[in-house]
Design an enzyme around this catalytic site. Structure first.
Site, PDB file in Angstrom:
ATOM      1  N   TRP A   1      -2.386  -3.952   9.993  1.00  0.00           N
ATOM      2  CA  TRP A   1      -1.700  -2.934   9.193  1.00  0.00           C
ATOM      3  C   TRP A   1      -1.379  -1.715  10.057  1.00  0.00           C
ATOM      4  O   TRP A   1      -1.985  -1.493  11.096  1.00  0.00           O
ATOM      5  CB  TRP A   1      -2.490  -2.548   7.953  1.00  0.00           C
TER       6      TRP A   1
ATOM      7  N   ARG B   1       6.758  10.641   5.260  1.00  0.00           N
ATOM      8  CA  ARG B   1       5.387  10.397   4.808  1.00  0.00           C
ATOM      9  C   ARG B   1       4.496  11.611   5.068  1.00  0.00           C
ATOM     10  O   ARG B   1       3.573  11.896   4.299  1.00  0.00           O
ATOM     11  CB  ARG B   1       4.830   9.163   5.525  1.00  0.00           C
TER      12      ARG B   1
ATOM     13  N   TRP C   1       0.848  -1.186   0.000  1.00  0.00           N
ATOM     14  CA  TRP C   1       0.000   0.000   0.000  1.00  0.00           C
ATOM     15  C   TRP C   1       0.891   1.246   0.000  1.00  0.00           C
ATOM     16  O   TRP C   1       1.890   1.304   0.711  1.00  0.00           O
ATOM     17  CB  TRP C   1      -0.885  -0.004   1.247  1.00  0.00           C
TER      18      TRP C   1
ATOM     19  N   ASP D   1       1.225  -8.832   0.711  1.00  0.00           N
ATOM     20  CA  ASP D   1      -0.154  -8.338   0.726  1.00  0.00           C
ATOM     21  C   ASP D   1      -0.296  -7.137  -0.199  1.00  0.00           C
ATOM     22  O   ASP D   1       0.501  -6.202  -0.154  1.00  0.00           O
ATOM     23  CB  ASP D   1      -0.534  -7.930   2.151  1.00  0.00           C
TER      24      ASP D   1
ATOM     25  N   TYR E   1      -4.891  -0.425  -4.771  1.00  0.00           N
ATOM     26  CA  TYR E   1      -3.616   0.264  -4.575  1.00  0.00           C
ATOM     27  C   TYR E   1      -3.099   0.762  -5.924  1.00  0.00           C
ATOM     28  O   TYR E   1      -2.872  -0.030  -6.854  1.00  0.00           O
ATOM     29  CB  TYR E   1      -2.581  -0.659  -3.931  1.00  0.00           C
TER      30      TYR E   1
ATOM     31  N   LYS F   1      10.774   9.313  14.768  1.00  0.00           N
ATOM     32  CA  LYS F   1      11.447  10.333  13.946  1.00  0.00           C
ATOM     33  C   LYS F   1      10.710  11.665  13.927  1.00  0.00           C
ATOM     34  O   LYS F   1      11.283  12.692  13.556  1.00  0.00           O
ATOM     35  CB  LYS F   1      11.652   9.824  12.527  1.00  0.00           C
TER      36      LYS F   1
ATOM     37  N   PRO G   1       1.373  -1.137  11.946  1.00  0.00           N
ATOM     38  CA  PRO G   1       1.866  -1.419  13.305  1.00  0.00           C
ATOM     39  C   PRO G   1       2.789  -0.333  13.837  1.00  0.00           C
ATOM     40  O   PRO G   1       2.980  -0.221  15.049  1.00  0.00           O
ATOM     41  CB  PRO G   1       2.617  -2.748  13.136  1.00  0.00           C
TER      42      PRO G   1
ATOM     43  N   GLN H   1      15.529  -0.627   4.793  1.00  0.00           N
ATOM     44  CA  GLN H   1      14.586  -0.453   5.898  1.00  0.00           C
ATOM     45  C   GLN H   1      14.136  -1.801   6.454  1.00  0.00           C
ATOM     46  O   GLN H   1      13.879  -1.937   7.654  1.00  0.00           O
ATOM     47  CB  GLN H   1      13.376   0.349   5.427  1.00  0.00           C
TER      48      GLN H   1
END
Length: 338
Positions: free
Chosen positions: A206, A229, A22, A50, A55, A217, A208, A292
């Site tokens: 989703w 983001r 996503w 997933d 999406y 951060k 988490p 990451q």
């Protein structure tokens, strides 16, 4: 390597850290980087992936197909979903009518380049379609071998109970629910989790890391980091804004010594926390860069002791969302058409 857990009361195992695409694929990151990140996930032992037809308006499924090309299909667990508007978003391009569910599975299989998906999920509950119609369509898809298991996403306890009863009557496996769940968003604990435990349904959770807020951060009193983001409209900037309150950010910073004491990074602590819930089979993680994942996968297999769990609650419960009534707000009362 990543550990595995059973999905519901089935014999089907999934990697407890599951890669979700996503926002990232065909949106936040370029295709080459997305493919490199999926390949890194595979190298780290993640075999469950997933996605959803909605999406990037179907494009994310195609990116996942390209990223998994050449892999042994039997060694992968591929999940997708149906409900939200796709394509030209016409009157039958959304919801859980038999037409849209059947169109959905056929379109997803074509875009994913596979004969079947391991898990096909109702992305929300559809109040405009009789549940019997939806569940019969899922039963037919399972019998046709196009999906092996059926799941749902963000269903209430009552919806899960009704869906499970029909699934038993129609003799197909309803094994999972996919809700939002994190240290900061615990609304499933009151009703959804106890009902799911009774019915033999697992959670694939989703966000988490609460859209990255639990990474630590985002600092109180400071601008959001450049390139995060919160600055990218394509990456859910509106979604994360509600979590950027000063009292939340201050509470999250109180977790820094807790994570250090546990020998974990903040992202590892967040993911390990949701995996302490025995009803959770998998935590969905995304990544915009391969490295990451090197950090987050280390949350697999971690056991948090009682003192650590208590310290987390002391820091975050005052600002966490815990009201089980919030579960009734997840599915739109009317189908979305844009």
């Amino acid at each position: 390597m990543v550990s595995y857990r059973y999905l519901g009361n089935s014999g089907f195992k999934v990697s407890e850290i599951t890669y979700g695409n996503w926002i990232t694929h065909a949106s936040q990151v370029g295709n080459e980087q997305a493919i490199a990140t999926v390949r890194r996930a595979l190298d780290l032992g993640i075999t469950s992936f997933d996605t959803a037809d909605t999406y990037a308006n179907t494009a994310a499924e195609e990116v996942l197909r390209d990223a998994l090309k050449g892999q042994r299909r039997e060694s992968l667990e591929i999940f997708t979903k149906v409900y939200f508007p796709i394509g030209p978003k016409g009157p039958n391009d959304t919801g859980l009518s038999r037409k849209h569910v059947m169109d959905g599975i056929h379109g997803s299989l074509r875009r994913l380049g596979t004969d079947y998906v391991d898990l096909f999920q109702a992305h929300r509950y559809d109040y405009e379609t009789p549940l019997e119609e939806t569940m019969q369509a899922f039963a037919d898809i399972v019998r046709q071998g196009k999906a092996l298991y059926i799941g749902v996403s963000e269903w209430t306890a009552e919806q899960l109970r009704a869906g499970h009863a029909l699934a038993r009557e129609l003799r197909f496996p309803l094994v999972s629910n996919q809700p939002q769940y994190s240290m900061l968003y615990r609304v499933i604990e009151g009703k959804v989790v106890p009902t799911s435990e009774e019915l033999g349904i697992s959670q694939i959770v989703w966000s988490p890391m609460a859209q990255g807020v639990l990474s630590g951060k985002y600092k109180p009193g400071q601008p959001v980091p450049a390139g995060s983001r919160a600055t990218d409209e394509k990456s859910g900037a509106d979604f994360i804004k509600r979590l950027l309150r000063e009292e939340v950010l201050e509470a999250v910073q109180r977790l820094v010594p807790v994570a250090e004491q546990a020998g974990l990074t903040m992202p590892q602590l967040a993911i390990a926390w949701v995996l302490q819930n025995p009803n959770v089979s998998a935590a969905l993680v995304g990544a915009s860069r391969p490295e990451q994942l090197d950090d987050t996968v280390k949350a697999s297999g971690v056991t948090l002791d009682a003192d650590t769990l208590a310290a987390i609650d002391e820091a975050l419960l005052p600002v966490a969302e815990t009201d089980p009534e919030k579960t009734y707000e997840s599915s739109p009362r009317h189908r979305l058409t844009d």
